[in-house]
Design a protein around this motif. Structure first.
Motif, PDB file in Angstrom:
ATOM      1  N   ASP A 186      11.952  14.669  24.131  1.00 19.50           N
ATOM      2  CA  ASP A 186      11.554  15.955  23.546  1.00 19.50           C
ATOM      3  C   ASP A 186      11.032  15.758  22.123  1.00 19.50           C
ATOM      4  OD1 ASP A 186      11.333  18.779  23.438  1.00 19.50           O
ATOM      5  OD2 ASP A 186      13.330  18.966  22.566  1.00 19.50           O
TER       6      ASP A 186
ATOM      7  N   HIS B 125      14.242  21.605  30.599  1.00 18.53           N
ATOM      8  CA  HIS B 125      14.953  21.650  29.305  1.00 18.53           C
ATOM      9  C   HIS B 125      14.598  22.877  28.455  1.00 18.53           C
ATOM     10  CE1 HIS B 125      11.320  19.993  27.402  1.00 18.53           C
ATOM     11  NE2 HIS B 125      11.874  20.251  26.233  1.00 18.53           N
ATOM     12  N   ASP B 126      13.351  23.325  28.539  1.00 23.96           N
ATOM     13  CA  ASP B 126      12.936  24.488  27.725  1.00 23.96           C
ATOM     14  C   ASP B 126      12.685  25.729  28.581  1.00 23.96           C
ATOM     15  OD1 ASP B 126      13.066  23.504  25.150  1.00 23.96           O
ATOM     16  OD2 ASP B 126      10.951  22.893  25.065  1.00 23.96           O
TER      17      ASP B 126
ATOM     18  N   HIS C 291      18.493  28.453  23.087  1.00 17.52           N
ATOM     19  CA  HIS C 291      17.629  28.284  24.268  1.00 17.52           C
ATOM     20  C   HIS C 291      18.077  27.102  25.131  1.00 17.52           C
ATOM     21  CE1 HIS C 291      15.441  25.050  22.137  1.00 17.52           C
ATOM     22  NE2 HIS C 291      15.008  24.701  23.341  1.00 17.52           N
TER      23      HIS C 291
ATOM     24  N   HIS D  64      19.881  19.124  24.534  1.00 21.30           N
ATOM     25  CA  HIS D  64      18.608  18.497  24.152  1.00 21.30           C
ATOM     26  C   HIS D  64      18.181  18.837  22.724  1.00 21.30           C
ATOM     27  CE1 HIS D  64      16.411  22.295  25.220  1.00 21.30           C
ATOM     28  NE2 HIS D  64      15.560  21.850  24.322  1.00 21.30           N
ATOM     29  N   THR D  65      18.697  19.901  22.149  1.00 21.64           N
ATOM     30  CA  THR D  65      18.303  20.265  20.787  1.00 21.64           C
ATOM     31  C   THR D  65      19.196  19.610  19.738  1.00 21.64           C
ATOM     32  OG1 THR D  65      17.582  22.405  21.634  1.00 21.64           O
ATOM     33  CG2 THR D  65      17.775  22.203  19.250  1.00 21.64           C
TER      34      THR D  65
ATOM     35  N   LYS E  39      13.013  28.979  26.845  1.00 20.98           N
ATOM     36  CA  LYS E  39      12.448  28.988  25.486  1.00 20.98           C
ATOM     37  C   LYS E  39      11.790  30.327  25.119  1.00 20.98           C
ATOM     38  CE  LYS E  39      11.282  26.589  21.752  1.00 20.98           C
ATOM     39  NZ  LYS E  39      12.164  25.790  20.910  1.00 20.98           N
TER      40      LYS E  39
END
Ligand code: FE2
Ligand code: FE2
Length: 187
Positions: free
Chosen positions: A128, A50-51, A84, A110-111, A54
């Motif tokens: 998260d 997911h990151d 990201h 996800h954010t 980043k």
């Protein structure tokens, strides 16, 4: 493709601090996936990646977003915090050949979250936000709620997030507002 392989790949692109965050998200997401009978393989891949993007440079994030997610990101192009997620989904598809849209969407949203999220998306989103080292007002309550009612946990989390964003005069992504309205409607 194994989770161990993806972990090794991740550790080569992230700082120790961010890598360890991703591992805690993975563990949290797998726990929730077990509770809610989710697809643990999909959840694991989405959580670990997911990151992934980043720590890409701002220019690279903007390039990926404007080339591959132009319409979706044009109003948020100066917000790397949002970009990201898109870049991580892009890399999951291009570098790791992941085609499963449920995995890719769980990474991509996800954010911000969004309305009509799948179980995999919900789990990665909230994992998260509640992994054990997260600290912000009401996180304990959100953590407890996530074990019994995923929708209520996400609703409380997004309410607190929106309050924070307003207080600090930060932009609110419309996906987050739509997610909140959707959760209010279905809960
Ligand atoms: Fe993230
Ligand atoms: Fe994260």
């Amino acid at each position: 493709m194994t989770i161990d392989f993806l972990k090794r790949e991740l550790s080569s692109v992230l700082s120790k601090k961010r890598y360890e965050h991703s591992i805690r998200v993975l563990d949290t997401a797998l726990n929730l996936g077990t509770i809610y009978d989710g697809d643990l393989n999909k959840i694991a891949i989405a959580a670990i990646l997911h990151d992934y993007a980043k720590e890409l440079k701002r220019d690279e994030l903007i390039k990926i977003a404007s080339e591959h997610f132009k319409l979706e990101t044009q109003d948020y192009i100066s917000n790397v915090e949002i970009l990201h997620s898109y870049a991580s989904a892009y890399i999951a598809k291009e570098r790791f050949k992941i085609e499963d849209t449920e995995i890719l969407d769980a990474i991509k949203y996800h954010t911000t979250g969004r309305k009509n999220m799948t179980l995999t998306e919900k789990i990665v989103y909230i994992a998260d936000a509640i992994e054990p080292k997260r600290e912000y007002p009401h996180v304990e309550k959100i953590r407890d709620l996530a074990l019994v009612d995923l929708n209520e946990a996400i609703l409380l989390e997004v309410n607190k997030k929106i309050e924070y964003l307003i207080k600090h005069e930060f932009i609110i992504h419309t996906n987050s507002i739509e997610m909140r309205n959707w959760l209010l409607k279905i809960s």
